[in-house]
Design a protein around this motif. Structure first.
Motif, short mmCIF file in Angstrom:
data_model
loop_
_atom_site.label_atom_id
_atom_site.label_comp_id
_atom_site.label_asym_id
_atom_site.label_seq_id
_atom_site.Cartn_x
_atom_site.Cartn_y
_atom_site.Cartn_z
N ARG A 132 10.65 -16.87 -2.52
CA ARG A 132 11.11 -18.48 -2.51
C ARG A 132 10.16 -19.35 -1.72
NH1 ARG A 132 15.22 -18.74 1.08
NH2 ARG A 132 16.14 -16.69 0.07
N SER A 133 9.36 -18.93 -0.82
CA SER A 133 8.67 -19.74 0.08
C SER A 133 7.17 -19.57 -0.17
CB SER A 133 9.24 -19.57 1.67
OG SER A 133 10.34 -19.77 1.83
N LYS A 134 6.94 -18.53 -0.98
CA LYS A 134 5.49 -18.31 -1.08
C LYS A 134 4.77 -18.15 0.18
CE LYS A 134 5.19 -20.69 -5.47
NZ LYS A 134 5.88 -20.06 -6.35
N MET A 135 5.29 -17.14 1.05
CA MET A 135 5.09 -16.87 2.20
C MET A 135 4.14 -15.31 2.09
SD MET A 135 7.84 -17.40 4.97
CE MET A 135 8.13 -19.10 5.59
N THR A 136 3.29 -15.12 3.24
CA THR A 136 2.77 -13.88 3.23
C THR A 136 3.86 -12.91 3.83
OG1 THR A 136 2.09 -13.79 5.40
CG2 THR A 136 0.33 -14.27 3.61
N ARG A 137 3.72 -11.54 3.76
CA ARG A 137 4.82 -10.66 4.27
C ARG A 137 5.00 -10.69 5.73
NH1 ARG A 137 8.35 -6.99 2.81
NH2 ARG A 137 9.09 -5.35 4.27
N GLU A 138 3.90 -11.06 6.37
CA GLU A 138 3.91 -11.17 7.84
C GLU A 138 4.72 -12.42 8.28
OE1 GLU A 138 -0.03 -10.90 9.44
OE2 GLU A 138 0.11 -8.76 9.24
N GLU A 139 4.52 -13.43 7.38
CA GLU A 139 4.98 -14.86 8.07
C GLU A 139 6.71 -14.84 7.50
OE1 GLU A 139 1.52 -17.85 6.82
OE2 GLU A 139 2.92 -17.42 5.35
N ALA A 140 7.11 -14.04 6.37
CA ALA A 140 8.29 -14.05 6.02
C ALA A 140 9.11 -13.31 7.18
CB ALA A 140 8.40 -13.47 4.73
N GLU A 141 8.29 -12.01 7.49
CA GLU A 141 9.11 -11.14 8.62
C GLU A 141 9.34 -11.93 9.72
OE1 GLU A 141 7.98 -7.15 9.26
OE2 GLU A 141 7.63 -6.80 7.36
N ALA A 142 8.24 -12.60 10.44
CA ALA A 142 8.21 -13.45 11.57
C ALA A 142 9.32 -14.67 11.53
CB ALA A 142 6.71 -14.10 11.93
N ASP A 143 9.45 -15.07 10.29
CA ASP A 143 10.60 -16.11 10.22
C ASP A 143 11.86 -15.62 10.16
OD1 ASP A 143 11.15 -19.01 9.62
OD2 ASP A 143 11.56 -18.27 7.66
N TYR A 144 12.21 -14.47 9.52
CA TYR A 144 13.49 -13.73 9.45
C TYR A 144 13.69 -13.20 10.96
CZ TYR A 144 17.29 -11.03 7.93
OH TYR A 144 18.64 -10.44 7.60
#
Length: 182
Positions: free
Chosen positions: A74-86
């Motif tokens: 959905r956000s076109k983030m890297t996995r690290e960014e998505a994990e940090a956000d979640y």
């Protein structure tokens, strides 16, 4: 009593010297050892994961990974960014998480903070004065609530202290009174 203070001082010294109190913000990278001698802070390679996020990841790893994958798509983030956000979402209650995201949004628009951003956007709509009044009212209410909590805590502390000073040997000995004998 001396042993208690000695143990506390040893633990606090150990925690401070081991870097236990270092925290990360989203998007900030960390490294356990600095790569070269500079005045920049020590960084770790991954953002630290808090207890709530760690618990969620251990309890239901499939759901955790599903949410991460959806964030990536959905956000076109890297996995690290998505994990940090979640992880940040799991650690902070949703209300505070939403406030942080809103502040990030206003900062990306060039405003200093969330209040300045809200006022700036309201000025564009012609409602700047109304927004200034709402923010002033919010700040006043927040100060009143904070003062009330502090005053209540101080009053309770002195009240408990007077009870203790009245009879220190029997202070909270034996728990609550037993009214079942009546």
């Amino acid at each position: 009593m001396n042993i208690y203070f000695t143990i506390c001082s040893i633990l606090s010294t150990a925690a401070a010297t081991s870097g236990f109190f270092q925290h990360a913000s989203i998007g900030q990278s960390y490294s356990a050892t600095p790569t070269k001698k500079t005045n920049t802070p020590i960084t770790l390679h991954a953002t630290p994961i808090g207890p709530m996020a760690r618990l969620k990841k251990m309890q239901d790893p499939e759901e955790y990974n599903r949410v991460i994958e959806q964030k990536i798509k959905r956000s076109k983030m890297t996995r690290e960014e998505a994990e940090a956000d979640y992880n940040q979402f799991l650690e902070n209650p949703p209300f505070y998480y939403a406030l942080e995201k809103k502040e990030e949004y206003y900062k990306s628009l060039g405003y200093k903070d969330i209040f300045e951003g809200m006022i700036g956007e309201a000025v564009k709509e012609g409602k700047g004065d109304e927004m200034r009044q709402r923010i002033a009212k919010f700040r006043l209410q927040s100060k009143i609530k904070a003062a009330t909590v502090l005053i209540t805590a101080i009053v309770v502390f002195f009240w408990v202290q007077t009870i203790y000073n009245a009879d220190p040997e029997h202070f909270l000995k034996g728990g609550l009174p037993d009214y079942s004998r009546r």
